[in-house]
Design a protein around this motif. Structure first.
Motif, PDB file in Angstrom:
ATOM      1  N   MET A 123       5.516  10.808  -8.853  1.00  0.00           N
ATOM      2  CA  MET A 123       4.310   9.807  -8.543  1.00  0.00           C
ATOM      3  C   MET A 123       5.043   9.243  -6.910  1.00  0.00           C
ATOM      4  SD  MET A 123       1.582   8.356  -8.648  1.00  0.00           S
ATOM      5  CE  MET A 123       0.973   7.012  -7.820  1.00  0.00           C
ATOM      6  N   GLY A 136       3.213   2.754  -4.140  1.00  0.00           N
ATOM      7  CA  GLY A 136       2.515   1.549  -3.218  1.00  0.00           C
ATOM      8  C   GLY A 136       2.886   0.311  -3.573  1.00  0.00           C
ATOM      9  N   GLY A 156       3.592   0.403  -9.477  1.00  0.00           N
ATOM     10  CA  GLY A 156       3.160  -0.018 -10.671  1.00  0.00           C
ATOM     11  C   GLY A 156       2.913   1.318 -11.456  1.00  0.00           C
ATOM     12  N   THR A 157       2.113   2.313 -10.862  1.00  0.00           N
ATOM     13  CA  THR A 157       2.019   3.482 -11.645  1.00  0.00           C
ATOM     14  C   THR A 157       3.366   4.254 -12.238  1.00  0.00           C
ATOM     15  OG1 THR A 157       0.010   3.988 -10.404  1.00  0.00           O
ATOM     16  CG2 THR A 157       0.842   5.712 -11.726  1.00  0.00           C
ATOM     17  N   GLU A 183      -1.727   6.371   3.828  1.00  0.00           N
ATOM     18  CA  GLU A 183      -2.483   5.126   3.327  1.00  0.00           C
ATOM     19  C   GLU A 183      -2.408   5.079   1.815  1.00  0.00           C
ATOM     20  OE1 GLU A 183      -5.930   4.574   5.792  1.00  0.00           O
ATOM     21  OE2 GLU A 183      -6.758   3.653   4.049  1.00  0.00           O
ATOM     22  N   GLY A 184      -1.921   4.019   1.128  1.00  0.00           N
ATOM     23  CA  GLY A 184      -1.823   3.752  -0.188  1.00  0.00           C
ATOM     24  C   GLY A 184      -0.478   3.562  -0.647  1.00  0.00           C
TER      25      GLY A 184
END
Ligand SMILES: Cc1ncc(COP(=O)(O)O)c(C=O)c1O
Length: 375
Positions: A187, A190, A193-194, A241-242
């Motif tokens: 992963m 950003g 959190g994930t 982005e992100g």
């Protein structure tokens, strides 16, 4: 402050009911002929009602704020975002009848801004991505509103022990596959959190799976992790982005990460074109970062004679980026040539190997200072 308990109860009920109406997002297996004993999967978070993995986060942030008594029937909601979280929060704010304001970099994809407005939200732009935090805080003070602050609260608002999270869903969906427990989850970051949810869940459930976090150019996460310096900052803004941040976000939890890989931006963009060739669907550029890192790990496993499964995240829908990452002129101007990476990915597809010339430009995992990961 007097709380309106009746309203809060109803608001929580609405959010829980919304979750009940939607199915778990699918897990997609990618066919890569060059990899015979390694399977690659993407958890397709673009299938959420608001089109990205941030649907889960927005739901969690609203529940966190509601259960903590931080918002009531008249509270304006303010968020700092690179766009996706704001789209999902605008959707939930509209569901609860709350005004919503998103503070975002001016470069945010136009489609995301349109979606925020479609859900009744308002966009406030800043020139530099590092300005979103103070401007959002000031706006919240001015409007007497609540600043959601995903960068701080993502890790604690998201469940990681129980069943209501992306990590649990992945392990459940993998149960009947030929390699049911993934060797790696991959992963990008950003808020972080994930990856925090994935890593904590792995540790808590005592899976042998390892977590790799992929970073992009103009971001501090990778260097901070390698050099153990979490006060690092960077002046330029990420072009993916992100993901990729100018500071180490409070929700980035290094202790749950086994290794990190830095992915060139052109490789991330090439990877979403390659994914479209294989699936007929477009993805956002952070999915490309995830996928390219996953392929690098697959190559390394192949070289080590290992077999197993790797699972990464399809973060959002590429239709949001038609005027930028899917526009050749924009890509030429902002990212540069992606052709060498595309050729490399095509050859990887058939052979499971990266061509040598580009391989030398990339970070080899065993050279990472953390160096403990790949056996
Ligand atoms: C499209 C996209 N991909 C990836 C991420 C990264 O996820 P996280 O914030 O959980 O690190 C984000 C975060 O905003 C995002 O919008």
């Amino acid at each position: 402050m007097l709380r309106d308990h009746h309203w809060i109860k109803q608001a929580i009920h609405k959010i829980m009911a919304e979750e009940e109406h939607h199915q778990e997002t699918p897990l997609i297996k990618l066919s890569v002929p060059g990899l015979q004993t390694i399977d690659i999967y993407l958890k397709d978070e673009s299938q959420h009602p608001t089109g990205s993995l941030k649907h889960r986060l927005a739901r969690s942030l609203f529940l966190y704020a509601l259960t903590n008594g931080l918002i009531g029937p008249d509270t304006p909601i303010i968020e700092s975002s690179s766009g996706s979280t704001a789209v999902s929060e605008a959707y939930f704010a509209q569901m609860l009848g709350l005004p919503f304001y998103a503070v975002m970099p001016r470069t945010t994809a136009r489609k995301k801004v349109e979606l925020i407005e479609q859900y009744g939200g308002q966009a406030h732009f800043v020139e530099h991505s590092g300005d979103i935090y103070p401007v959002a805080r000031q706006l919240a003070e001015k409007l007497n509103g609540h600043y959601m602050d995903q960068f701080t609260y993502a890790e604690r608002a998201s469940d990681w022990r129980g069943t209501d999270n992306i990590a649990h869903a992945i392990f459940e969906q993998m149960k009947h596959e030929r390699y049911p427990v993934p060797r790696w989850l991959i992963m990008s970051a950003g808020t972080g959190g994930t990856s925090a949810t994935l890593g904590r869940h792995i540790h808590y459930r005592q899976y042998p799976t390892q977590l790799c976090v992929a970073d992009c150019e103009n971001s501090v996460f990778y260097d901070a992790f390698c050099h153990n310096d979490f006060l690092l900052t960077h002046q330029q803004s990420s072009r993916i982005e992100g993901i990729g941040r100018p500071r180490v976000e409070p929700s980035f939890i290094p202790g749950v990460i086994d290794t990190m890989i830095m992915i060139p931006d052109a490789a991330s963009v090439a990877a979403i074109y390659w994914l479209e060739q294989k699936t007929g669907r477009k993805a956002g550029p952070s999915t490309g970062t995830n996928l390219y890192a996953t392929l690098k790990l697959a190559r390394q496993m192949q070289e080590n004679g290992e077999s197993g499964a790797l699972v990464t995240v399809w973060c959002d829908d590429g239709e949001r980026y038609l005027d930028c990452y899917y526009n050749p002129d924009w890509v030429d101007k902002h990212i540069g040539s992606v052709e060498p990476y595309l050729a490399q990915l095509d050859s990887f597809d058939l052979t499971g190997n990266f061509s040598d010339d580009l391989q030398s430009n990339m970070t080899v995992l065993s050279e990472l200072p953390t160096g403990e990961v790949i056996s």
